[in-house]
Design an enzyme around this catalytic site. Structure first.
Site, PDB file in Angstrom:
ATOM      1  CB  ILE A 240      -0.965  -0.025   1.223  1.00 47.05           C
ATOM      2  CG1 ILE A 240      -1.960   1.138   1.167  1.00 47.05           C
ATOM      3  CG2 ILE A 240      -0.202  -0.067   2.529  1.00 47.05           C
ATOM      4  CD1 ILE A 240      -3.090   1.048   2.196  1.00 47.05           C
ATOM      5  CB  CYS A 241       1.008   4.124   0.896  1.00 44.66           C
ATOM      6  SG  CYS A 241       1.310   5.886   1.108  1.00 44.66           S
ATOM      7  CB  ALA A 242       5.635   4.812  -0.288  1.00 40.78           C
TER       8      ALA A 242
END
Length: 186
Positions: free
Chosen positions: A102-104
């Site tokens: 998730i995300c980065a």
């Protein structure tokens, strides 16, 4: 036998993504092991300190059904720089096991050449970097491509965790857990 998931916890991880994912998956009845990178006392991106169950070195040889990587720029950098993380991701990929980021954290996949060519998403600022080696999708909160699950950021952490739960224990259990949390699944 309950499903087992390895949740990595590096320094600089995004707290919401980490805690929401672990909490939701444990509610789903999944045996979640939280493994710190190098140590068990981890300072996250907003300076919240979380104690991991163990370290990655201690559990790297154990069997899991899935692995999840929280975002956070510092945490993603630490996971990208870790050869142990690269080795375990390559092992999961070769065995067709579930990999979630998730995300980065999808940048960690790129660094270790995991799931190249698959569809994924991430925090918007990583779109250009990831678009060269992946089919980037930016109009969904969670993207699933085979054994790969990716999501966009803290605000999508519930959807991300519930999708992992669905892939491991089924939609009926996930609907039950979501209902108990007063969370609406679309």
């Amino acid at each position: 036998m309950s499903k087992k998931l390895l949740m990595l916890l590096p320094h600089g991880a995004e707290e919401m993504e980490f805690v929401i994912c672990v909490d939701v998956l444990r509610r789903c009845g999944i045996n979640v092991t939280v493994a710190g990178l190098g140590e068990t006392r981890i300072k996250c991106s907003r300076e919240v300190v979380i104690t991991a169950d163990t370290t990655l070195n201690e559990v790297a040889k154990e069997e899991y059904d899935a692995i999840a990587l929280p975002g956070g720029l510092g945490g993603s950098t630490a996971m990208s720089e870790s050869s142990a993380v690269g080795d375990i991701l390559k092992s999961f990929e070769s065995e067709g096991k579930l990999i979630a980021a998730i995300c980065a954290a999808p940048t960690v996949l790129l660094t270790h050449s995991i799931a190249l060519g698959k569809s994924l998403t991430s925090y918007p600022s990583f779109k250009f970097q990831l678009s060269e080696k992946y089919k980037y999708i930016d109009d969904r909160t969670v993207v699933v491509d085979g054994n790969l699950i990716t999501s966009r950021g803290p605000g999508t952490a519930f959807d991300f965790a519930l999708k992992i739960g669905e892939m491991l224990v089924g939609l009926d259990k996930v609907k039950q857990v979501a209902s108990g949390m007063l969370y609406n699944i679309n």
